[in-house]
Design a protein around this motif. Structure first.
Motif, PDB file in Angstrom:
ATOM      1  N   LEU A  51      -4.951   6.686   1.359  1.00 19.18           N
ATOM      2  CA  LEU A  51      -4.270   5.402   1.247  1.00 19.18           C
ATOM      3  C   LEU A  51      -4.759   4.712  -0.014  1.00 19.18           C
ATOM      4  O   LEU A  51      -5.948   4.741  -0.329  1.00 19.18           O
ATOM      5  N   TYR A  68       0.844  -1.187   0.000  1.00 19.51           N
ATOM      6  CA  TYR A  68       0.000   0.000   0.000  1.00 19.51           C
ATOM      7  C   TYR A  68       0.881   1.240   0.000  1.00 19.51           C
ATOM      8  O   TYR A  68       2.084   1.175   0.289  1.00 19.51           O
ATOM      9  N   PHE A 106      -2.388  12.383   7.804  1.00 14.32           N
ATOM     10  CA  PHE A 106      -2.799  11.411   6.791  1.00 14.32           C
ATOM     11  C   PHE A 106      -3.845  12.006   5.852  1.00 14.32           C
ATOM     12  O   PHE A 106      -4.782  12.691   6.285  1.00 14.32           O
ATOM     13  N   ASP A 131       3.828  -4.949   7.985  1.00 13.53           N
ATOM     14  CA  ASP A 131       2.717  -4.084   7.575  1.00 13.53           C
ATOM     15  C   ASP A 131       2.726  -2.740   8.274  1.00 13.53           C
ATOM     16  O   ASP A 131       2.221  -1.768   7.746  1.00 13.53           O
ATOM     17  N   TYR A 132       3.266  -2.688   9.477  1.00 11.11           N
ATOM     18  CA  TYR A 132       3.182  -1.459  10.250  1.00 11.11           C
ATOM     19  C   TYR A 132       4.299  -0.483   9.927  1.00 11.11           C
ATOM     20  O   TYR A 132       4.243   0.670  10.322  1.00 11.11           O
ATOM     21  N   LYS A 133       5.310  -0.915   9.211  1.00  8.14           N
ATOM     22  CA  LYS A 133       6.489  -0.086   9.020  1.00  8.14           C
ATOM     23  C   LYS A 133       6.370   0.705   7.722  1.00  8.14           C
ATOM     24  O   LYS A 133       6.285   0.141   6.642  1.00  8.14           O
ATOM     25  N   LEU A 134       6.366   2.015   7.834  1.00  8.96           N
ATOM     26  CA  LEU A 134       6.278   2.889   6.664  1.00  8.96           C
ATOM     27  C   LEU A 134       7.655   3.407   6.276  1.00  8.96           C
ATOM     28  O   LEU A 134       8.465   3.746   7.132  1.00  8.96           O
ATOM     29  N   LEU A 180       4.070  14.262   1.652  1.00  9.20           N
ATOM     30  CA  LEU A 180       4.954  13.100   1.797  1.00  9.20           C
ATOM     31  C   LEU A 180       4.261  11.854   1.278  1.00  9.20           C
ATOM     32  O   LEU A 180       3.075  11.646   1.559  1.00  9.20           O
ATOM     33  N   PHE A 219       9.214   6.513   4.140  1.00  2.95           N
ATOM     34  CA  PHE A 219       8.768   7.819   3.652  1.00  2.95           C
ATOM     35  C   PHE A 219       9.732   8.397   2.616  1.00  2.95           C
ATOM     36  O   PHE A 219      10.958   8.234   2.707  1.00  2.95           O
ATOM     37  N   GLY A 220       9.152   9.135   1.666  1.00  2.00           N
ATOM     38  CA  GLY A 220       9.952   9.980   0.798  1.00  2.00           C
ATOM     39  C   GLY A 220      10.279  11.276   1.526  1.00  2.00           C
ATOM     40  O   GLY A 220       9.743  11.557   2.600  1.00  2.00           O
ATOM     41  N   TYR A 223       0.686  11.933   2.919  1.00  2.12           N
ATOM     42  CA  TYR A 223       0.512  12.765   4.106  1.00  2.12           C
ATOM     43  C   TYR A 223       0.785  14.216   3.736  1.00  2.12           C
ATOM     44  O   TYR A 223       1.568  14.512   2.828  1.00  2.12           O
ATOM     45  N   GLN A 258       0.656   5.539   1.063  1.00  2.00           N
ATOM     46  CA  GLN A 258      -0.103   6.595   1.716  1.00  2.00           C
ATOM     47  C   GLN A 258       0.478   7.955   1.341  1.00  2.00           C
ATOM     48  O   GLN A 258       1.666   8.076   1.034  1.00  2.00           O
TER      49      GLN A 258
END
Lengths: 115, 117
Positions: A49, A32, A46, A100-103, A89, A105-106, A36, A34
């Motif tokens: 998604l 997935y 947020f 799954d919980y770890k994002l 972002l 980021f750019g 922000y 997202q």
């Protein structure tokens, strides 16, 4: 290792125009993605998604596309307003290289909308 | 209800000193995350807490960094013997479950701006 790239330069647009931001990634197959919004001195908020099996998502004046073949997401702000000025972002999560919980980021793209 | 709160909002310290950063998550959120945001860089994952499970510390950059979460609520991030490269914004986020992330939103606090002189 994973790499996430957003528009390297800030985006300056005229009020009423559409802002288009890009998020490209390599060495990663996220489940997935997202988007922000972050205002100066504040934490990210947020917005949207989109999952790997979805092509497009809309929310009010926002539209996100997700092309897993190109490994790219586009984020559009239509009928832009000065209040849309912020840093945006993208964040990727899940998939084969991450829990799954770890994002991941750019660095973000700063958008300035001129009245 | 109240969002995620962090304290202090700003911290200036001298190289070699220890600092403690605090995070109060949204009530009822079982998952808590710490991130670091350096100038011009993306948010960097540091640590993740979920309920009573062992935390995921895989993002901590060195053994000078540690974090704990007491009573499944408040969390403290401690940086020992601070270095100038530790200067950054430290962000805390919480979410309702912390599992199957595609279903979830992370709610971020305002961050603590740390400057190490």
């Amino acid at each position: 290792s994973q790499k996430i790239e957003q528009n390297s330069e800030a985006l300056n647009i005229q009020e009423g125009k559409t802002a288009t931001l890009t998020c490209n990634y390599t060495n990663y197959s996220p489940a997935y993605l997202q988007w922000y919004r972050q205002d100066p001195g504040r934490g990210p908020v947020f917005l949207l998604l989109i999952r790997e099996n979805e092509k497009e998502k809309r929310k009010e004046r926002l539209k996100v596309t997700f092309d897993t073949t190109l490994k790219q997401s586009l984020f559009h702000i239509t009928a832009s307003q000065p209040a849309d000025s912020a840093t945006y972002l993208c964040a990727l999560g899940g998939g084969s290289f991450s829990n799954d919980y770890k994002l991941s980021f750019g660095a973000g793209t700063t958008v300035t909308v001129r009245a | 209800g109240a969002g995620v709160s962090q304290s202090p909002s700003n911290k200036v310290t001298e190289k070699g000193k220890d600092v403690e950063l605090r995070c109060d998550p949204i009530s009822g959120h079982t998952a808590l995350y710490w991130y670091r945001q350096s100038l011009g860089q993306g948010l960097e994952f540091l640590i993740y807490f979920q309920g009573n499970s062992a935390p995921d510390k895989s993002g901590l950059p060195s053994d000078r960094f540690s974090a704990e979460r007491t009573g499944g609520s408040v969390s403290t991030l401690t940086i020992q013997r601070t270095q100038q490269e530790d200067s950054a914004v430290y962000l805390c986020a919480s979410s309702l479950e912390g599992l199957a992330g595609a279903r979830e939103t992370q709610y971020f606090g305002p961050g603590t701006r740390l400057l190490v002189l």
